[in-house]
Write a protein that holds these residues in place. Sequence first.
Motif, PDB file in Angstrom:
ATOM      1  N   LYS A  44       0.646  -1.265  -0.064  1.00 30.19           N
ATOM      2  CA  LYS A  44      -0.039   0.046  -0.112  1.00 30.19           C
ATOM      3  C   LYS A  44       0.924   1.372  -0.005  1.00 30.19           C
ATOM      4  N   ARG A  73      -4.166  -9.124   2.420  1.00 31.11           N
ATOM      5  CA  ARG A  73      -3.608  -9.004   3.450  1.00 31.11           C
ATOM      6  C   ARG A  73      -2.330  -9.683   3.638  1.00 31.11           C
ATOM      7  N   GLY A 112       4.500  -6.049  10.861  1.00 31.61           N
ATOM      8  CA  GLY A 112       2.881  -6.285  11.283  1.00 31.61           C
ATOM      9  C   GLY A 112       2.304  -6.800   9.917  1.00 31.61           C
ATOM     10  N   GLN A 113       0.902  -6.457   9.991  1.00 31.51           N
ATOM     11  CA  GLN A 113       0.027  -6.723   8.974  1.00 31.51           C
ATOM     12  C   GLN A 113       0.241  -5.871   8.014  1.00 31.51           C
ATOM     13  N   GLU A 114       0.192  -5.989   6.731  1.00 30.10           N
ATOM     14  CA  GLU A 114       0.032  -5.034   5.516  1.00 30.10           C
ATOM     15  C   GLU A 114      -0.710  -5.384   4.520  1.00 30.10           C
TER      16      GLU A 114
END
Lengths: 226, 241
Positions: free
Chosen positions: A12, A42, A48-50
């Motif tokens: 993103k 995702r 972390g989550q991206e």
Amino acid sequence: MGLYMEDELIAKKDLLEMTGISYGQLYRWKRKQLIPEAWFIRKATFTGQETFFPKVKILKRVQSISEMKDTLSLDELAERFSPQSVTKIVLSETELLDRNIVSNATLTIFKEFGSVQHRFDFHDLLAMFFLDHMLKAGQMNRAEANDLLNVLKESSHKIYDKNSCLYFIRKMGVSMVFIAADDVALYFDDGVKVIDKQLISAGVEALKACIEKSSRDEISKEDVQS
Amino acid sequence: MTEEKKNLSISGSGSAPGGCYEDVKISGSGKIQGDLICNSININGSGRITGDAKASNVVISGSAVVEKRLIAESIIINGSCKTEEDVSGERIQINGRGKVLGSIHGENVRVSGILSVDGDLEAEEFIAEGPVKIGGLCSAERIDIALSGMASHIKEIGCGTLNVHSRFTSALFGQLLNAFSKRKLIADTIEGDTIVLEDTEAKVVRGNRVSIGAGCSIGRVYYKSDYKKDDKATVQSAVKE
């Protein structure tokens, strides 16, 4: 853009940096369904989550939105990108041929198969579009064309917005046409040859672009889609 | 189509089949079997709709359960309402208690009571004065969250502008209250163009202009143009992108 791999992803933040759009815009477009939910992928990363996007698709979509957003409202744009918007398209026989959307031979086969008609809705057009493609590639004979039209006529309208896939396979000279409602892996025995595999959504996009392009040529407006 | 639609009124206890009606009113305890399409739904007692509910105006002052979707132009919940699938409406106002097991899609969503959403919340404007719990993404052009007594939990926020502030900021009374209350916003990630936070715990905050106010505890901040941090806030790392 042909250099990118089909399923390459873009993070993103890289997308925002590359295109210069802001978080606010991205979320606004998502809410307006200008960007399909399925494109938000995702993944866990070390930070972390991206969220990632299919690179080719999202860049093309962001470009189209950026080019058109000054002339069209977001709601109009949403309508344009919606998989359902195409269903309103109806073309006459002459329009179809004049605009070179399908060949005369394909049209003849289609008319032999179905009822006599002079106006064609999008389902018909899509069926002809796939048929035209396969006939031109020399993969399909006329008897098989009926199988193709049959399955498309019965089912394609149910699966426009899904990731469905059209298969044309042959084994020992016996052919078969079917649609898988999702883009899943299929495993056949050794005797089966997959002659063609087409994503329905890609066909819809291509046909839409083809129709839009020809309408634009007529009113000699600048090309915005491709 | 000139067929006149009938009103449906349940007073006392009763059940009725779904279908098309003009105005639907439940004053006692009522159950509607199947999908309901009508102009208005008014529930003062307790009501249950076993299918979808579609209406122009919905006012729930008692308690209601919708077993499928709730779709209306205007939804006002003064009592309590549980919806087992998605809710969509232009104006959604929750003064009582709202529980949504699906997602909410609205233009203007205001919460002064309590709202819990298992899925996402999408709106143009989202204003919350009471505690909210959102299991998925909370996305809106403008989000304003006034923190009060209880903690709010939102998994992800994506927006144009976000303003999180405490309800009583300077008054002595407020400061006394602060010492006891657990009021804060807890989020995983917050992304937006302009972000102004107070009393917020988040792992990651990303935005163009970011202001981290008193009482915040943030893991990482990524900002583009502006960054401000209050002395009474902790930020592990802030990076200009």
